[in-house]
Enzyme design. Structure first.
Site, PDB file in Angstrom:
ATOM      1  N   ALA A   1      -1.727  12.170  -4.578  1.00 15.61           N
ATOM      2  CA  ALA A   1      -2.008  11.717  -3.219  1.00 15.61           C
ATOM      3  C   ALA A   1      -2.170  10.208  -3.203  1.00 15.61           C
ATOM      4  O   ALA A   1      -2.830   9.650  -4.056  1.00 15.61           O
ATOM      5  CB  ALA A   1      -3.289  12.364  -2.725  1.00 15.61           C
ATOM      6  N   ASP A   2      -1.575   9.557  -2.216  1.00 14.35           N
ATOM      7  CA  ASP A   2      -1.875   8.135  -2.076  1.00 14.35           C
ATOM      8  C   ASP A   2      -3.011   8.001  -1.067  1.00 14.35           C
ATOM      9  O   ASP A   2      -3.523   8.994  -0.574  1.00 14.35           O
ATOM     10  CB  ASP A   2      -0.626   7.346  -1.673  1.00 14.35           C
ATOM     11  CG  ASP A   2      -0.137   7.733  -0.293  1.00 14.35           C
ATOM     12  OD1 ASP A   2       0.839   7.121   0.166  1.00 14.35           O
ATOM     13  OD2 ASP A   2      -0.708   8.634   0.315  1.00 14.35           O
ATOM     14  N   SER A   3      -3.370   6.764  -0.756  1.00 14.30           N
ATOM     15  CA  SER A   3      -4.573   6.604   0.058  1.00 14.30           C
ATOM     16  C   SER A   3      -4.403   7.177   1.459  1.00 14.30           C
ATOM     17  O   SER A   3      -5.357   7.672   2.065  1.00 14.30           O
ATOM     18  CB  SER A   3      -4.980   5.141   0.126  1.00 14.30           C
ATOM     19  OG  SER A   3      -3.868   4.348   0.453  1.00 14.30           O
TER      20      SER A   3
END
Lengths: 135, 85
Positions: A87-89
């Site tokens: 997951a990215d931010s």
């Protein structure tokens, strides 16, 4: 005072095959739990400690799985970091939003930026659910 | 230069605003569109400032729009919101 930095309790969650290791926050100095495993649902026991309940962690994991489109057999422990799961931010923001909706709570900006693992999310949720008298 | 946390708070603010629509279709659209929009502009670092300013303007529009749409909420529940039995 018993010096404990972390105490691990390992539980076998009745419904899943994933063993979740829950770490107690270091603000607790009262009781030292020895290592014990239990097969029945001892999630009610955890209300005494500050670690989040297993059901909450499970619900959080479900939401995370759904949001990140993970397959059902990805090993998901309470300590999994969101970034480790791919997951990215922005995904993290989405996850926090989904959790807000699911549990009907409102997460502050500062809190939301510090959530990195499933366990932290579950703890924060527990906190907020208790503070706000949810119907 | 906008910082990472500013961008994330803007995204969060937009998502929160979009949640307040009484209409299912508008809610879903804003959620999808904000996330897609932020992800698209993620890649090009030179355009980040522009995109941020644009998004800020859009947030104002969004909040105004939510107020208007709340004046005339839908009378029936949308079929997509009905849980499967």
């Amino acid at each position: 005072m018993a010096s404990l930095s972390t105490t691990s309790l390992s539980f076998k969650a009745p419904s899943t095959r994933i063993s979740q290791v829950l770490k107690k926050g270091s603000s607790f100095q009262s009781v030292t739990f020895g290592r014990f495993t239990s097969s029945t649902s001892k999630s009610l026991r955890l209300q005494i400690s500050c670690a989040a309940k297993a059901e909450t962690v499970q619900k959080v994991s479900d939401i995370v799985k759904e949001q990140l489109a993970l397959t059902a057999d990805t090993p998901l422990t309470a300590e999994s970091k969101f970034t480790a799961l791919g997951a990215d931010s922005l995904d993290t923001v989405e996850i926090v939003m989904a959790l807000e909706e699911k549990f009907n709570i409102s997460v502050e900006e500062s809190d939301a930026q510090n959530i990195t693992t499933i366990q932290e999310a579950a703890d924060l949720i527990e906190d907020l659910v208790q503070k706000k008298p949810a119907a | 230069m906008v910082s990472r946390s500013e961008v994330l708070s803007l995204c969060r603010a937009m998502l929160r605003a979009g949640r307040q629509y009484p209409h299912y279709n508008l809610r879903e659209y804003t959620k999808r569109r904000t996330l897609d929009g932020f992800r698209m502009n993620n890649t090009d670092q030179s355009k980040v400032n522009e995109a941020y300013a644009e998004a800020k303007a859009q947030l104002v529009v969004l909040e105004r729009s939510v107020k208007f749409h709340s004046l005339y909420p839908p009378k029936t529940k949308n079929i997509m919101e009905v849980k499967l039995q």
